[in-house]
Design an enzyme around this catalytic site. Structure first.
Site, short mmCIF file in Angstrom:
data_model
loop_
_atom_site.label_atom_id
_atom_site.label_comp_id
_atom_site.label_asym_id
_atom_site.label_seq_id
_atom_site.Cartn_x
_atom_site.Cartn_y
_atom_site.Cartn_z
CB VAL A 15 35.56 45.86 105.19
CG1 VAL A 15 34.63 45.94 106.39
CG2 VAL A 15 35.89 44.41 104.88
CD GLU A 129 29.61 40.18 116.07
OE1 GLU A 129 29.11 40.37 117.18
OE2 GLU A 129 30.03 39.07 115.70
CB VAL A 132 35.09 36.16 114.53
CG1 VAL A 132 34.91 34.65 114.51
CG2 VAL A 132 36.32 36.55 115.32
CB ILE A 136 28.04 34.84 111.55
CG1 ILE A 136 27.88 34.15 110.19
CG2 ILE A 136 27.35 34.05 112.65
CD1 ILE A 136 28.50 32.75 110.14
CD GLU A 190 43.49 38.00 99.23
OE1 GLU A 190 44.17 38.75 98.50
OE2 GLU A 190 42.50 38.39 99.87
CG ASP A 201 41.34 34.30 107.73
OD1 ASP A 201 41.44 35.51 107.97
OD2 ASP A 201 40.25 33.71 107.57
CE LYS A 205 38.25 35.11 109.69
NZ LYS A 205 37.87 34.53 108.41
#
Ligand SMILES: NC(=O)c1ccc[n+]([C@@H]2O[C@H](COP(=O)([O-])OP(=O)(O)OC[C@H]3O[C@@H](n4cnc5c(N)ncnc54)[C@H](OP(=O)(O)O)[C@@H]3O)[C@@H](O)[C@H]2O)c1
Length: 428
Positions: A15, A129, A132, A136, A190, A201, A205
């Protein structure tokens, strides 16, 4: 001419690397959209990643030092982890008067409310943002786009790895273990997949979504989480025969003083839009009291989609757009607690593996009726006297506590040869 928004990025992996690229490649567009440049001035990771252009960017070997000493206006935390260094980076940045943007759902699920309290107290933004459903824009949709609504419920496919595994199981008739191994080989899962496949996970969220939707503190509720390990190819086949698909859903629903917040595999009617969202895609459906149902679909992970969300948050900061972190100011969050799973009311799919012998079905039906559970549909499509056969049924709406009571009795019946498999049915 306005001064640029100066940005420091901590963590330059998938990211972080994507964020650096978007900031560089879209610089002109971003400047037009927010009326000032958004400029990367500092970065930190364990090692400078090869192939990433960091010309003119100040390098910090330690991300906490960067959060403290950089002259950036905003620090982007893209290291990961619920506690430790990621938390220190965010706390240090806020303490030093810098806005924080993060994609870290684990961190927010555990520390979101406190971080928001600090940010709001100092007039700073804590934006997430990307945390989650990746690309989107669901946080903005809930907090800004649907701000006129009382949110009724949210259903989300929030984990691409699980959706990929369930999709391949359905399309190829494969068992969970085989698809997981393949997903690991292809890089979709993973090497330690437990966070994804055990629902953690998605639960992080959904905790964030519930907070934004219902104006409550962020609460991670591990007891209300069930993953997909026990979903088998035979359940997927029977679900299809009944007109359903199996999806791992994060669900948040509020009715008066009752807040539901849970993650588990669900039977979803095959005609529901969310049922058709396959592979690594994510989807979120939101019901608001005036807007009715809104469905958002897109990529929940990956460098481009996630960086798209991170940079959108930076653009908001640069443009001076700011909402309370979770929709209402932290000191006005409603301290409502999510109810336990046993309080769920709804329909259920139940599969038993039984020795086909006289009286077994009567005993199962007796256990259900004794627990106050009534059967809606029932079938047993293979008959092999004396051998193990699947028996499948669905129930009418009932309380989960009643269902659990029935399962305890059924599991103890002699001809029931495997633990009963229960999957909740969600209607749309
Ligand atoms: N990947 C996605 O698609 C995605 C989607 C949504 C949200 N997220 C979230 O985004 C965050 C980052 O995920 P990612 O996939 O980009 O992770 P990643 O590829 O593992 O990158 C993590 C980065 O942090 C760096 N790092 C590790 N420890 C550090 C330390 N002590 N100080 C400074 N830097 C450190 C790593 O450096 P080295 O490379 O040198 O080890 C690496 O650059 C996580 O919170 C994740 O949950 C990811």
């Amino acid at each position: 001419m306005s001064t640029p928004l100066k940005v420091a990025v901590a963590g330059l992996g998938t990211v972080g690397g994507g964020t650096v690229r978007v900031l560089r490649e879209q610089a002109g567009l971003i400047e037009k959209r927010c009326g000032r440049a958004v400029r990367l001035v500092a970065a930190s990771a364990l090692e400078p990643p090869p192939g990433l252009d960091l010309t003119g960017v100040q390098w910090f070997g330690d991300a906490v030092t960067m959060a403290r000493e950089t002259d950036a206006d905003a620090v982007v935390e893209l290291i990961g982890g619920a506690h430790g260094i990621a938390l220190k980076v965010c706390e240090t940045a806020l303490a030093n008067g810098r806005h924080v943007v993060t994609a870290n759902k684990a961190l927010l699920a555990h520390h979101g409310t406190e971080l928001a309290r600090v940010a709001e107290g100092r007039g700073l933004t804590l934006a997430f943002e990307a945390a989650v459903a990746g690309g989107i824009p669901v946080i903005k949709a809930l907090r800004e786009g649907l701000a006129a609504n009382r949110i009724v419920e949210i259903h989300g496919i929030l984990n691409g790895t699980c959706n990929y595994i369930l999709t391949r199981m359905r399309k190829e008739g494969l068992e969970f273990g085989a698809v997981l191994a393949d997903a690991q080989r292809l890089g979709y899962a993973e090497s330690d997949p437990s966070f994804d496949i055990d629902g953690i996970d998605a639960a992080h969220k959904v905790a964030i979504l519930a907070s934004v939707a219902f104006g409550c503190p962020v609460r991670f509720v591990p007891d209300n989480v069930e993953g997909i390990r026990h979903v088998s190819a035979v359940d997927i086949k029977y679900a299809e025969l009944l007109g359903y698909r199996i999806k791992l859903l994060g669900i948040a629903r509020r009715a008066g003083d009752i807040l539901e917040q849970r993650v588990h595999p669900c039977l979803v009617p095959e005609g529901a839009p969310i049922a058709t969202v396959d592979d690594v895609f994510n989807a979120v459906t939101i019901v608001g009291d005036f807007v009715d149902r809104v469905v958002l679909v897109g990529r929940g992970a990956g460098a481009g989609p996630t960086a798209s969300a991170v940079v959108a948050d930076l653009i908001d900061i640069a443009a001076g757009r700011r909402s309370p972190t979770f929709g209402v100011p932290v000191d006005q969050l409603d301290p409502i607690e999510p109810v336990p799973l046993t309080a769920r009311r709804g329909a259920y799919y139940l599969r038993l593996m039984v020795r086909d012998e006289v009286g077994v079905l009567a005993a199962v039906a007796g256990a259900l009726s004794q627990s106050g559970v009534s059967i809606a549909k029932f079938f047993q499509d293979e008959r092999a006297p004396g051998e193990k056969v699947p028996v499948v049924m669905t129930t009418h709406d009932t309380l989960e506590a009643s269902m659990q009571k029935a399962l305890e009795i059924i599991a103890g019946l002699g001809p029931v040869l495997e633990p009963p498999r229960l999957i909740r049915i969600e209607q749309f």
